[in-house]
Design an enzyme around this catalytic site. Structure first.
Site, PDB file in Angstrom:
ATOM      1  N   GLY A 109       0.793  -1.215   0.000  1.00 49.17           N
ATOM      2  CA  GLY A 109       0.000   0.000   0.000  1.00 49.17           C
ATOM      3  C   GLY A 109       0.830   1.271   0.000  1.00 49.17           C
ATOM      4  O   GLY A 109       2.039   1.267   0.264  1.00 49.17           O
ATOM      5  N   HIS A 110       0.153   2.374  -0.262  1.00 49.82           N
ATOM      6  CA  HIS A 110       0.821   3.656  -0.433  1.00 49.82           C
ATOM      7  C   HIS A 110       1.566   4.101   0.813  1.00 49.82           C
ATOM      8  O   HIS A 110       1.112   3.915   1.931  1.00 49.82           O
ATOM      9  CB  HIS A 110      -0.175   4.734  -0.878  1.00 49.82           C
ATOM     10  CG  HIS A 110      -1.281   4.992   0.080  1.00 49.82           C
ATOM     11  ND1 HIS A 110      -1.859   6.223   0.228  1.00 49.82           N
ATOM     12  CD2 HIS A 110      -1.928   4.185   0.946  1.00 49.82           C
ATOM     13  CE1 HIS A 110      -2.818   6.178   1.136  1.00 49.82           C
ATOM     14  NE2 HIS A 110      -2.873   4.934   1.580  1.00 49.82           N
ATOM     15  N   ASN A 111       2.752   4.665   0.580  1.00 46.32           N
ATOM     16  CA  ASN A 111       3.620   5.203   1.622  1.00 46.32           C
ATOM     17  C   ASN A 111       4.164   4.156   2.583  1.00 46.32           C
ATOM     18  O   ASN A 111       4.696   4.498   3.647  1.00 46.32           O
ATOM     19  CB  ASN A 111       2.928   6.320   2.417  1.00 46.32           C
ATOM     20  CG  ASN A 111       2.719   7.564   1.579  1.00 46.32           C
ATOM     21  OD1 ASN A 111       1.596   7.847   1.156  1.00 46.32           O
ATOM     22  ND2 ASN A 111       3.786   8.308   1.318  1.00 46.32           N
TER      23      ASN A 111
END
Length: 332
Positions: A242-244
């Protein structure tokens, strides 16, 4: 067909030959199905019992093996049979798909892209504006590299992979078919008037050196800043990052596992197959998450976690044992 004498194989493995054979070895194969011209492996004592019924001429074995090879058969004793196996497999590996021309005429390459020495680009690839591709990198047919991406040296991108804009991949990486690097992170917020409002994902993905990413895996770009995979990470097929999220060096994620947004993994973390990690969770160096587990909170370095929700493995096993007894008692 490639074939080698046992002495030629041992020149690479630098082990100790026990026993004697005269025939050439034509392939590696698992113990149960190997034939008289093939080499196999015994990496664990529990597999020693299969040697007597195997037809393999040779086995690469650990130094502490407790059986003998027998007549007209041989062992190559090494310190680590599993690592030696990788050397034998490389010895017999077939050649990679052939490029008859380094850059196929059907590839679309923007004039501003920088293509360094020894790069090979297959049919139907798209290379966008201001992309930089390092020396000796290979793109197999139908790869998409969008604007301002950089690829390091000696990297291999297999067919169907998509590297979206502004993402950066290091040296000596392998991206397997249909992986997607830099798709939008999953960011939406409810609004009474507009429904689910999309949150722009304006960051990117940064992948270190020596990283391998499996087929159909997705690494989302950051909402802001970067999703980061450290040097030497190995990601299986069908994994979601997932993002970041930020992965340290030499992390392993097995198939169907997933990280929600903003997860941090330390160095050497192992995530088992189908495990799920909650957003904004930190997992310390060397921790292990067992297959199918669900992590809902931070994990200290070196811990082994199991279950859903995940607890220390020994506690999970105790819980399961108690539950099993309770169910058994209820049936009496």
């Amino acid at each position: 067909m490639k074939s080698y004498s046992i002495q030629e194989i041992n020149e690479i493995l630098k082990g100790v030959i026990v026993g004697k054979i005269s025939q050439k070895i034509t392939a590696p194969e698992q113990l149960e199905v190997a034939n008289e011209s093939e080499i196999s492996f015994i990496g664990n004592k529990k597999y020693e019992k299969y040697w007597s019924t195997s037809k393999a001429a040779v086995a690469v074995v650990n130094e502490d093996i407790s059986i003998e090879p027998g007549e007209n058969r041989a062992f190559i004793k090494v310190k680590n049979a599993d690592l030696a196996m990788s050397q034998v497999l490389a010895l017999f590996a077939p050649p990679a798909p052939i490029f008859t021309i380094d850059i196929h005429p059907t590839a679309v390459i923007d004039d501003s892209a920088i293509i360094c020495n020894g790069v090979r680009i297959g049919a139907g690839c798209y290379i966008g504006p201001k992309v930089v591709i390092g020396d000796n990198t290979t793109l197999y047919p139908n790869v998409t590299i969008l604007d301002e991406c950089t690829l390091g040296k000696n990297t291999v991108i297999w067919s169907g992979a998509v590297i979206r804009e502004r993402c950066h991949i290091g040296n000596d990486c392998i991206i397997h078919p249909n992986a997607t690097i830099g798709a939008d992170g999953f960011g939406f917020r409810p609004d009474p008037e507009r429904g689910l409002v999309k949150i722009p994902q304006i960051g990117n993905v940064i992948i270190g050196n020596g990283v391998e990413i499996g087929a159909n895996t997705c690494v989302d770009r950051g909402k802001f800043s970067s999703t980061i995979l450290g040097d030497g990470c190995k990601i299986d097929n069908l994994v979601q990052i997932g993002h970041n999220s930020k992965l340290g060096k030499f992390c392993i994620m097995a198939g169907n596992s997933g990280l929600a947004g903003s997860v941090t993994l330390g160095n050497g973390v192992i995530i088992g197959g189908s495990a799920s990690i909650k957003d904004h969770t930190t997992i310390g160096d060397g921790a292990i998450v067992g297959a199918g587990s669900g992590v809902t909170g931070d994990i200290p370095a070196g811990k082994t976690m199991l279950g859903y929700p995940a607890v220390e493995a020994r506690d999970a096993l105790k819980q399961w044992a108690i539950l099993k007894r309770m169910v058994a008692d209820s049936k009496k």
